[in-house]
Design a protein around this motif. Sequence first.
Motif, PDB file in Angstrom:
ATOM      1  N   GLN A 268       0.832  -1.197   0.000  1.00 27.19           N
ATOM      2  CA  GLN A 268       0.000   0.000   0.000  1.00 27.19           C
ATOM      3  C   GLN A 268       0.874   1.257   0.000  1.00 27.19           C
ATOM      4  O   GLN A 268       2.075   1.204   0.291  1.00 27.19           O
ATOM      5  N   PRO A 269       0.280   2.411  -0.341  1.00 26.20           N
ATOM      6  CA  PRO A 269       1.052   3.666  -0.301  1.00 26.20           C
ATOM      7  C   PRO A 269       1.593   3.933   1.107  1.00 26.20           C
ATOM      8  O   PRO A 269       0.944   3.625   2.104  1.00 26.20           O
ATOM      9  N   ASN A 270       2.802   4.503   1.187  1.00 30.43           N
ATOM     10  CA  ASN A 270       3.475   4.789   2.454  1.00 30.43           C
ATOM     11  C   ASN A 270       3.616   3.536   3.315  1.00 30.43           C
ATOM     12  O   ASN A 270       3.368   3.546   4.513  1.00 30.43           O
ATOM     13  N   GLN A 271       4.018   2.463   2.656  1.00 35.17           N
ATOM     14  CA  GLN A 271       4.260   1.211   3.353  1.00 35.17           C
ATOM     15  C   GLN A 271       5.520   0.573   2.776  1.00 35.17           C
ATOM     16  O   GLN A 271       5.828   0.736   1.589  1.00 35.17           O
ATOM     17  N   SER A 272       6.257  -0.121   3.614  1.00 42.68           N
ATOM     18  CA  SER A 272       7.473  -0.793   3.174  1.00 42.68           C
ATOM     19  C   SER A 272       7.397  -2.261   3.547  1.00 42.68           C
ATOM     20  O   SER A 272       6.948  -2.608   4.645  1.00 42.68           O
TER      21      SER A 272
ATOM     22  N   ARG B 135       9.556  -0.436  -1.377  1.00 40.35           N
ATOM     23  CA  ARG B 135       8.667   0.680  -1.074  1.00 40.35           C
ATOM     24  C   ARG B 135       7.741   1.023  -2.241  1.00 40.35           C
ATOM     25  O   ARG B 135       6.899   1.903  -2.119  1.00 40.35           O
TER      26      ARG B 135
ATOM     27  N   GLU C 208       4.709   1.007  -4.363  1.00 44.20           N
ATOM     28  CA  GLU C 208       3.326   0.613  -4.071  1.00 44.20           C
ATOM     29  C   GLU C 208       2.726  -0.180  -5.225  1.00 44.20           C
ATOM     30  O   GLU C 208       3.140  -0.063  -6.377  1.00 44.20           O
TER      31      GLU C 208
ATOM     32  N   SER D 116       4.620   0.344   8.378  1.00 42.99           N
ATOM     33  CA  SER D 116       3.980   1.592   7.962  1.00 42.99           C
ATOM     34  C   SER D 116       4.974   2.740   8.009  1.00 42.99           C
ATOM     35  O   SER D 116       5.710   2.906   8.983  1.00 42.99           O
ATOM     36  N   LEU D 117       4.991   3.550   6.955  1.00 41.81           N
ATOM     37  CA  LEU D 117       5.836   4.741   6.882  1.00 41.81           C
ATOM     38  C   LEU D 117       5.021   6.017   7.083  1.00 41.81           C
ATOM     39  O   LEU D 117       5.524   7.119   6.871  1.00 41.81           O
ATOM     40  N   ARG D 118       3.784   5.859   7.512  1.00 37.88           N
ATOM     41  CA  ARG D 118       2.915   7.019   7.693  1.00 37.88           C
ATOM     42  C   ARG D 118       3.281   7.787   8.964  1.00 37.88           C
ATOM     43  O   ARG D 118       3.877   7.232   9.888  1.00 37.88           O
TER      44      ARG D 118
ATOM     45  N   LYS E 166       7.557   9.216  12.421  1.00 33.63           N
ATOM     46  CA  LYS E 166       7.352   8.261  11.334  1.00 33.63           C
ATOM     47  C   LYS E 166       8.606   7.419  11.168  1.00 33.63           C
ATOM     48  O   LYS E 166       9.711   7.837  11.537  1.00 33.63           O
TER      49      LYS E 166
ATOM     50  N   VAL F 125      11.502   5.958   8.994  1.00 33.94           N
ATOM     51  CA  VAL F 125      12.214   6.313   7.762  1.00 33.94           C
ATOM     52  C   VAL F 125      13.160   5.198   7.320  1.00 33.94           C
ATOM     53  O   VAL F 125      13.650   5.226   6.195  1.00 33.94           O
TER      54      VAL F 125
END
Length: 282
Positions: free
Chosen positions: A56-60, A74, A76, A91-93, A121, A123
């Motif tokens: 998903q977006p902003n996920q690693s 990373r 998506e 989660s990178l959110r 967050k 990184v």
Amino acid sequence: MIKEKNAWSMNGFLGIILIAALLAGTVFSFIEQQFIIGGICLIVAVTLGSGITLIQPNQSAVVIFLGKYMGSIRKEGIVITVPFSVRRMISLRVRNFNSNRLKVNDVNGNPIEIAAVIVFKVVDAAKAVFDVDKYEQFVEIQSETAIRAVATKYPYDTFKDVELTLRGNAEEVSSELTAELQDRLKVAGVEVIEARLTHLAYSTEIAQAMLQRQQASAIIAARQQIVEGAVGMVQDAITQLEKSGGIELDDERRVSMANNLLVSIVSDHGTQPVINTGSLYQ
């Protein structure tokens, strides 16, 4: 320490098309009784299918194969990565963490209650997974430790304006708390965006006494300022009277006038003047 790197991956849609083609080849080979070719196609299809990953977006996705770190992904969408690997999603959110109300002693030894909100967050997903155990719990514990460390450096409040206080210098305290947290959490691959106090008060057992102390300190500070201003006003008044009013005052009259002016200015209530109209023998 683990350093994040890119894991091998390929476009997921292209991989799905390839898997579908391999499955079709398997069926066709079995129909033609070419079992070896069909078996190979089936094995390759299953192998590629085991690497399908949805990000998903902003996920690693941290890829682990046979206990070895293979890298992070990373990008998506649907990808195919190392077959038969374990993928841990991080989660990178941006997230908030509200600390509990902590009871600590300020630099003067006064017990206070303090709490803060931490905005952070991840990184570096590899550090979050491998360098610490349960990084969310690590962030929570280190945040409370940093809050205690900063709170013990400053007094809760002061009326002298010569030092930083927890109540009067929120920006400076927040900046130091952010720096303290960043230094503690960089090992977990976490970036601290902001840290601000959300609750600050004296503990209940001394709250009433400290309120009285604050009131007394405020009264003393106000009185001191009033007296300093009154002295300057009296000096100016006497000087102007002697220079421009044509009045010559001896030491006794000067002291008497200064006393009357000080009483009039410093008094909490309006003064009642007493007018001397002279005596019968003057």
